[in-house]
Design an enzyme around this catalytic site. Structure first.
Site, PDB file in Angstrom:
ATOM      1  N   LYS A  42       0.887  -0.985  -0.025  1.00 53.06           N
ATOM      2  CA  LYS A  42       0.146  -0.063   0.024  1.00 53.06           C
ATOM      3  C   LYS A  42       0.719   1.415   0.071  1.00 53.06           C
ATOM      4  O   LYS A  42       2.131   1.274   0.270  1.00 53.06           O
ATOM      5  CB  LYS A  42      -0.862  -0.020   1.210  1.00 53.06           C
ATOM      6  CG  LYS A  42       0.052  -0.024   2.491  1.00 53.06           C
ATOM      7  CD  LYS A  42      -0.964   0.016   3.649  1.00 53.06           C
ATOM      8  CE  LYS A  42      -0.281   0.037   5.231  1.00 53.06           C
ATOM      9  NZ  LYS A  42      -1.263  -0.502   6.248  1.00 53.06           N
ATOM     10  N   TYR A 261      17.787  29.269   9.801  1.00 53.16           N
ATOM     11  CA  TYR A 261      16.297  29.807  10.150  1.00 53.16           C
ATOM     12  C   TYR A 261      16.534  29.884  11.694  1.00 53.16           C
ATOM     13  O   TYR A 261      16.835  28.857  12.635  1.00 53.16           O
ATOM     14  CB  TYR A 261      15.255  29.253   9.643  1.00 53.16           C
ATOM     15  CG  TYR A 261      15.201  29.746   8.281  1.00 53.16           C
ATOM     16  CD1 TYR A 261      14.911  30.896   7.728  1.00 53.16           C
ATOM     17  CD2 TYR A 261      15.052  28.592   7.172  1.00 53.16           C
ATOM     18  CE1 TYR A 261      14.847  31.320   6.302  1.00 53.16           C
ATOM     19  CE2 TYR A 261      14.891  29.015   5.799  1.00 53.16           C
ATOM     20  CZ  TYR A 261      14.745  30.335   5.507  1.00 53.16           C
ATOM     21  OH  TYR A 261      14.567  30.605   3.995  1.00 53.16           O
TER      22      TYR A 261
HETATM   23  C1  PLP Z   1      -0.328  -1.787   6.901  1.00 47.16           C
HETATM   24  C2  PLP Z   1      -1.129  -2.787   7.190  1.00 47.16           C
HETATM   25  C3  PLP Z   1      -0.307  -4.117   7.593  1.00 47.16           C
HETATM   26  C4  PLP Z   1       1.197  -4.041   7.391  1.00 47.16           C
HETATM   27  O1  PLP Z   1       1.791  -3.475   8.598  1.00 47.16           O
HETATM   28  P1  PLP Z   1       3.262  -3.088   9.057  1.00 47.16           P
HETATM   29  O2  PLP Z   1       3.327  -2.582  10.336  1.00 47.16           O
HETATM   30  O3  PLP Z   1       3.721  -2.158   7.966  1.00 47.16           O
HETATM   31  O4  PLP Z   1       3.726  -4.521   8.906  1.00 47.16           O
HETATM   32  C5  PLP Z   1      -1.150  -5.127   7.838  1.00 47.16           C
HETATM   33  N1  PLP Z   1      -2.409  -5.385   7.975  1.00 47.16           N
HETATM   34  C6  PLP Z   1      -3.071  -4.096   7.969  1.00 47.16           C
HETATM   35  C7  PLP Z   1      -4.746  -4.346   7.815  1.00 47.16           C
HETATM   36  C8  PLP Z   1      -2.373  -2.962   7.348  1.00 47.16           C
HETATM   37  O5  PLP Z   1      -3.391  -1.744   7.106  1.00 47.16           O
END
Ligand code: PLP
Length: 368
Positions: A42, A261
């Site tokens: 994702k 800054y």
């Molecule tokens: C993003 C996600 C994962 C993966 O999580 P990580 O902490 O990156 O391993 C697994 N399950 C769901 C439902 C997620 O949204």
């Protein structure tokens, strides 16, 4: 583009090491034992590039998990044939026809989705039925799961996996309460299950599942540790993303002079300062304070003062060889040296997930 004389010569680069990605996947595979793996890609593979990540993992993974139907279709069009999990399911009835056509597996987590499915002409063959075991984001309450399952089966969606997500697999609280809740729902229902994210996969063998079940590693594939107290290297994970640049300026401060800054850093003695072509508009975290790790010309050193939009400053007192043009690693493993992305994130009050997802589109990408 890459070879055009008009390509940017600003030295910042994002480098992706697909060999490291494959290595990390194999670490996840070993932990998972007989269970299947959805490689979570994702958010454009946590900023690493979803299509190149998918290509690199195609012969290793049992499936991919992401959010958007259109990205899942794009994976199909690129020839990926594994199951594809849509982590938030679908959002509108118009998507349902694509679920069936492209053999996508939506997460079903709400009564609204069940209603949309009930009025659809075609339906997906498979789905993940999500149980809310305490995270209280998505999912059916334990007492609602039986009815939801029955509705799905009545609608002809029979290849079901029972799923939940842990809120505290990476903290001292752990997963015990959520796992117990889940097991009460799962007991005797005869469905495959999917529970473990990276943290649970690494830390809690009892969450991994067995043959036919599915784990869902994300961040570990990209070479980061889900735990504050354990480094990625200790988990045998290798960095996949490197953000690197070069020094474009060097200043020698006199005692009492300040940098950047608001003059947030003040030299207490004469000090050589390097100016790096990287700022928050490249995705470097602006909250990173003086002392955030950075590597210059092979030496691990620290940032100084405020991060600007396009530049940041670093301490060259232990890098006497460093000069304009010297390589700098912001995080990852590059010509400038190695810097743990988790350490940069921690210094900035962030997590590596944020750093990876925030790299700006103006930063050119190179495959290592
Ligand atoms: C993003 C996600 C994962 C993966 O999580 P990580 O902490 O990156 O391993 C697994 N399950 C769901 C439902 C997620 O949204």
């Amino acid at each position: 583009m890459q070879n055009s004389v008009f390509t940017t010569r600003r030295p910042i680069r994002l480098r992706i090491d697909l060999t490291a990605l494959r290595h990390n996947f194999k670490v996840a595979r070993q932990l998972a034992g007989a269970a299947n793996l959805w490689a979570v890609i994702k958010a454009n593979a946590y900023g690493h590039g979803q299509f190149q990540a998918a290509r690199a993992l195609d012969d290793l993974t049992d499936g991919f998990a992401l959010l958007e139907t259109e990205n899942a279709i794009a994976l199909r069009e690129r020839g990926h044939q594994q199951p594809i999990l849509l982590l938030e399911g679908f959002f509108a009835p118009e998507e349902i026809v694509a679920l069936a056509r492209f053999k996508l597996t939506p997460v079903i987590h709400s009564p609204a989705q069940l209603e949309m499915l009930a009025t659809a002409d075609t339906r997906p063959e498979s789905a993940c039925l999500k149980v809310n075991t305490g995270m209280n984001r998505l999912g059916f309450r334990p007492q609602e799961v039986g009815a939801a399952r029955q509705q799905l089966e009545t609608l002809g969606i029979r290849r079901l996996t029972l799923m939940s997500h842990f809120a505290e697999a990476d903290t001292a609280i752990g997963i015990a309460a959520q796992l117990q809740c889940f097991q009460q729902v799962a007991a005797g229902c005869g469905l495959p299950v999917s529970l473990a994210n990276s943290a649970a996969l690494i830390r809690y063998p009892e969450s991994r599942g067995g043959k036919g079940d599915w784990a869902r590693p994300g961040i570990m594939l990209y070479g980061s540790s889900p735990f504050a107290e354990t480094t990625a290297a200790q988990l045998n994970l290798r960095p996949v993303m490197t953000v690197e640049s070069r020094l474009i300026g060097v200043q020698t401060l006199a005692a009492g002079e300040r940098v950047g800054y608001s003059g947030m850093f003040r030299a207490d003695k004469s000090l050589r300062v390097g100016v790096v072509a990287c700022g928050y508009a490249d995705g470097y975290p602006r909250p990173a304070p003086t002392g955030t790790p950075i590597a210059v010309a092979g030496v691990l050193t620290r940032t100084l003062g405020r991060v600007s939009m396009d530049m940041l400053a670093c301490d060259l007192s232990n890098a006497p060889e460093a000069q304009i043009g010297s390589p700098v690693t912001l995080w990852g493993d590059g010509e400038g040296g190695a810097v743990d992305a988790d350490a940069v994130a921690t210094a900035a009050g962030a997590i590596s997930y944020e750093l990876f997802c925030a790299v700006a589109s103006r930063v050119p990408r190179v495959e290592a």
